[in-house]
Motif scaffolding. Structure first.
Motif, mmCIF file in Angstrom:
data_model
loop_
_atom_site.group_PDB
_atom_site.id
_atom_site.type_symbol
_atom_site.label_atom_id
_atom_site.label_comp_id
_atom_site.label_asym_id
_atom_site.label_seq_id
_atom_site.Cartn_x
_atom_site.Cartn_y
_atom_site.Cartn_z
ATOM 1 N N TYR A 249 0.855 -1.186 0.000
ATOM 2 C CA TYR A 249 0.000 0.000 0.000
ATOM 3 C C TYR A 249 0.893 1.240 0.000
ATOM 4 C CZ TYR A 249 -3.857 -3.110 1.222
ATOM 5 O OH TYR A 249 -4.801 -4.106 1.213
ATOM 6 N N VAL A 250 0.511 2.215 -0.808
ATOM 7 C CA VAL A 250 1.264 3.466 -0.915
ATOM 8 C C VAL A 250 0.298 4.615 -0.679
ATOM 9 C CG1 VAL A 250 2.710 4.909 -2.390
ATOM 10 C CG2 VAL A 250 2.836 2.421 -2.587
ATOM 11 N N GLN A 251 0.713 5.584 0.112
ATOM 12 C CA GLN A 251 -0.129 6.756 0.372
ATOM 13 C C GLN A 251 0.693 8.031 0.234
ATOM 14 O OE1 GLN A 251 -3.201 6.816 3.521
ATOM 15 N NE2 GLN A 251 -2.048 8.496 4.449
ATOM 16 N N SER A 252 0.120 9.034 -0.439
ATOM 17 C CA SER A 252 0.714 10.366 -0.534
ATOM 18 C C SER A 252 -0.198 11.342 0.203
ATOM 19 C CB SER A 252 0.877 10.799 -1.993
ATOM 20 O OG SER A 252 1.881 10.050 -2.623
ATOM 21 N N ILE A 266 4.948 16.986 1.472
ATOM 22 C CA ILE A 266 4.446 15.674 1.074
ATOM 23 C C ILE A 266 4.997 14.644 2.061
ATOM 24 C CG2 ILE A 266 4.608 13.817 -0.623
ATOM 25 C CD1 ILE A 266 2.822 15.824 -1.752
ATOM 26 N N VAL A 267 4.106 13.851 2.649
ATOM 27 C CA VAL A 267 4.514 12.707 3.454
ATOM 28 C C VAL A 267 4.087 11.451 2.711
ATOM 29 C CG1 VAL A 267 4.277 11.478 5.645
ATOM 30 C CG2 VAL A 267 4.361 13.973 5.627
ATOM 31 N N ARG A 268 5.059 10.592 2.415
ATOM 32 C CA ARG A 268 4.787 9.329 1.729
ATOM 33 C C ARG A 268 4.818 8.171 2.718
ATOM 34 N NH1 ARG A 268 8.590 9.308 -3.727
ATOM 35 N NH2 ARG A 268 7.434 10.888 -4.934
ATOM 36 N N TYR A 269 3.874 7.246 2.542
ATOM 37 C CA TYR A 269 3.829 6.034 3.340
ATOM 38 C C TYR A 269 3.923 4.843 2.376
ATOM 39 C CZ TYR A 269 1.348 9.227 6.589
ATOM 40 O OH TYR A 269 0.965 10.278 7.385
ATOM 41 N N VAL A 270 4.768 3.872 2.663
ATOM 42 C CA VAL A 270 4.838 2.638 1.880
ATOM 43 C C VAL A 270 4.828 1.467 2.847
ATOM 44 C CG1 VAL A 270 5.906 3.538 -0.208
ATOM 45 C CG2 VAL A 270 7.353 2.947 1.709
ATOM 46 N N PHE A 271 3.801 0.626 2.737
ATOM 47 C CA PHE A 271 3.621 -0.524 3.623
ATOM 48 C C PHE A 271 3.524 -1.783 2.771
ATOM 49 C CE2 PHE A 271 1.430 1.360 7.655
ATOM 50 C CZ PHE A 271 2.261 2.464 7.620
ATOM 51 N N ASP A 272 4.366 -2.779 3.027
ATOM 52 C CA ASP A 272 4.189 -4.071 2.370
ATOM 53 C C ASP A 272 2.855 -4.676 2.783
ATOM 54 O OD1 ASP A 272 6.596 -3.898 1.107
ATOM 55 O OD2 ASP A 272 7.593 -5.471 2.281
ATOM 56 N N ALA A 273 2.218 -5.360 1.834
ATOM 57 C CA ALA A 273 1.009 -6.109 2.150
ATOM 58 C C ALA A 273 1.406 -7.453 2.766
ATOM 59 C CB ALA A 273 0.180 -6.310 0.888
ATOM 60 N N GLY A 274 0.426 -8.230 3.187
ATOM 61 C CA GLY A 274 0.722 -9.535 3.754
ATOM 62 C C GLY A 274 0.991 -9.471 5.245
ATOM 63 N N SER A 275 1.228 -10.639 5.815
ATOM 64 C CA SER A 275 1.371 -10.745 7.266
ATOM 65 C C SER A 275 2.632 -10.063 7.794
ATOM 66 C CB SER A 275 1.382 -12.217 7.683
ATOM 67 O OG SER A 275 2.446 -12.919 7.037
ATOM 68 N N GLY A 277 3.882 -7.179 6.679
ATOM 69 C CA GLY A 277 3.784 -5.733 6.583
ATOM 70 C C GLY A 277 3.217 -5.124 7.859
ATOM 71 N N PRO A 278 3.445 -3.838 8.087
ATOM 72 C CA PRO A 278 2.896 -3.189 9.285
ATOM 73 C C PRO A 278 1.381 -3.053 9.182
ATOM 74 C CG PRO A 278 3.908 -1.568 7.842
ATOM 75 C CD PRO A 278 4.214 -2.905 7.249
ATOM 76 N N PRO A 279 0.675 -2.894 10.294
ATOM 77 C CA PRO A 279 -0.781 -2.719 10.243
ATOM 78 C C PRO A 279 -1.150 -1.501 9.396
ATOM 79 C CG PRO A 279 -0.016 -3.048 12.504
ATOM 80 C CD PRO A 279 1.206 -2.850 11.669
ATOM 81 N N LEU A 280 -2.105 -1.682 8.512
ATOM 82 C CA LEU A 280 -2.503 -0.580 7.636
ATOM 83 C C LEU A 280 -3.049 0.596 8.447
ATOM 84 C CD1 LEU A 280 -2.540 0.061 4.627
ATOM 85 C CD2 LEU A 280 -4.879 -0.821 4.516
ATOM 86 N N ALA A 281 -3.614 0.311 9.607
ATOM 87 C CA ALA A 281 -4.147 1.378 10.461
ATOM 88 C C ALA A 281 -3.050 2.322 10.946
ATOM 89 C CB ALA A 281 -4.883 0.780 11.654
ATOM 90 N N ASP A 282 -1.768 1.897 10.874
ATOM 91 C CA ASP A 282 -0.679 2.787 11.289
ATOM 92 C C ASP A 282 -0.596 4.027 10.411
ATOM 93 O OD1 ASP A 282 -0.038 1.142 13.354
ATOM 94 O OD2 ASP A 282 1.946 0.548 12.611
ATOM 95 N N MET A 283 -1.035 3.932 9.156
ATOM 96 C CA MET A 283 -1.045 5.126 8.295
ATOM 97 C C MET A 283 -1.902 6.212 8.920
ATOM 98 S SD MET A 283 -1.202 3.940 4.313
ATOM 99 C CE MET A 283 0.055 2.886 3.573
ATOM 100 N N ASP A 284 -3.114 5.827 9.369
ATOM 101 C CA ASP A 284 -4.012 6.812 9.976
ATOM 102 C C ASP A 284 -3.497 7.279 11.332
ATOM 103 O OD1 ASP A 284 -5.763 6.606 7.797
ATOM 104 O OD2 ASP A 284 -6.793 4.886 8.698
ATOM 105 N N ARG A 285 -2.894 6.370 12.090
ATOM 106 C CA ARG A 285 -2.388 6.756 13.411
ATOM 107 C C ARG A 285 -1.244 7.768 13.290
ATOM 108 N NH1 ARG A 285 -2.403 0.891 14.312
ATOM 109 N NH2 ARG A 285 -4.338 0.306 15.393
ATOM 110 N N ILE A 286 -0.359 7.524 12.330
ATOM 111 C CA ILE A 286 0.755 8.462 12.147
ATOM 112 C C ILE A 286 0.246 9.808 11.663
ATOM 113 C CG2 ILE A 286 2.843 8.922 10.798
ATOM 114 C CD1 ILE A 286 3.329 5.867 10.811
#
Length: 312
Positions: A249-252, A266-275, A277-286
């Motif tokens: 997952y990638v977020q700008s 610009i803050v970029r987030y890159v999270f590997d998918a699968g077990s 990878g970090p929890p996707l909810a960390d994007m919102d928490r950060i």
């Protein structure tokens, strides 16, 4: 001969120290440490008490320091300017923030510029350049060495990339100042940055490696307004699939800084998918935990201090 990596007097500003990575100067600077006054060099006196050997050791040590400083200065003079050229750096008028051109995956490490802990809160990462602090969640660390000096945090540990040689990280967060143009719309900037964010991490990096053998498809999964440190921002999130590996997952996220000239960030987030990878909810928490360096109590997060965004 080239001197080893370390802090040396900056040739363009001798009153500060600058990081030499072993091949050239980086943009990392720090105030000079107070140098102790060197002890007088003892004069060898025959007598077999070892003082002659100590004197020679001190003299050789001082000579070595002078030699290293001379070599560093000579490399800069021969290389021209301050030696910080990067033929891969991107700085176009397309609306993307300027990139350092370094690979997001490990190759030749250099010290990160924006991952210092706050003096009164070790769970916060301070990005002085962009005027923000970011929360350091469980499972995340400050990268001590990285080829991307915009990286402010990453998941702990690395793994062998499934594609081209190199090591990858399961997650990373980077911050950049938009300098390529005068665009002030967070929505426009986020929409223009998301493709580059995906390509730089999952398709082909800046040194032409393909750590995952490229992107096979992508899908927008989320987008919208968000308040960041009390400022109106906009984010776009993609799900990216790659030829090798689980993809990710990638977020700008784009928003105006609250310091200086209020440049766009610009803050970029890159999270590997699968077990792994970090929890996707960390994007919102950060995102929710981002604060201005000038006001630790500034509000952030979805639904707070929202203002209408102009139509692009």
């Amino acid at each position: 001969m080239t001197p080893p990596p370390g802090w040396y007097p900056d040739p363009s500003a001798p009153s500060v120290q600058r990081w030499w990575d072993g091949t050239g100067w980086t943009e990392h600077r720090q105030p000079p440490a107070e140098a102790p006054i060197p002890a007088p060099v003892p004069v060898p006196v025959p007598g077999g008490d070892g003082s002659g050997r100590r004197a020679r050791l001190v003299a050789l040590t001082l000579a070595g320091v002078v030699l290293v400083a001379s070599i560093v200065t000579g490399v800069v003079v021969l290389g021209g300017g301050d030696g910080t050229t990067d033929p891969k750096a991107r700085d176009s008028t397309s609306g993307e923030p300027s990139s350092s051109g370094a690979s997001p995956h490990e190759n030749t490490p250099s010290p990160s510029a924006t991952s210092e802990p706050a003096a009164d809160d070790p769970a916060v990462v301070v990005d002085e350049l962009n005027g923000i602090t970011l929360p350091l969640l469980d499972g995340w660390v400050r990268p001590k060495f990285t080829t991307d000096d915009s990286m402010v945090m990453s998941t702990d540990g690395t793994y062998d990339c499934p594609g081209d040689s190199g090591v990858c990280r399961h997650g990373a967060v980077m911050s950049r100042t938009v300098t390529a143009n005068d665009e002030k719309s967070p929505r426009v900037l986020a929409l223009k940055d998301i493709e580059d964010a995906a390509d730089d991490w999952y398709d082909r990096d800046s040194i032409d490696r393909r750590p995952f053998n490229g992107i096979t498809s992508h899908q927008r999964v989320k987008a919208g307004q968000v308040a960041v440190a009390g400022r109106t921002g906009y984010y776009v999130r993609w799900r990216v699939k790659t030829e090798l590996g689980p993809g990710g997952y990638v977020q700008s996220l784009a928003f105006p800084s609250s310091v200086g000239t209020e440049s766009m960030v610009i803050v970029r987030y890159v999270f590997d998918a699968g077990s792994d990878g970090p929890p996707l909810a960390d994007m919102d928490r950060i995102t929710k935990g981002i604060r201005s360096v000038n006001d630790a109590d500034t509000g952030g997060g979805v639904g707070q201090s929202m203002e209408p965004l102009p139509t692009p």
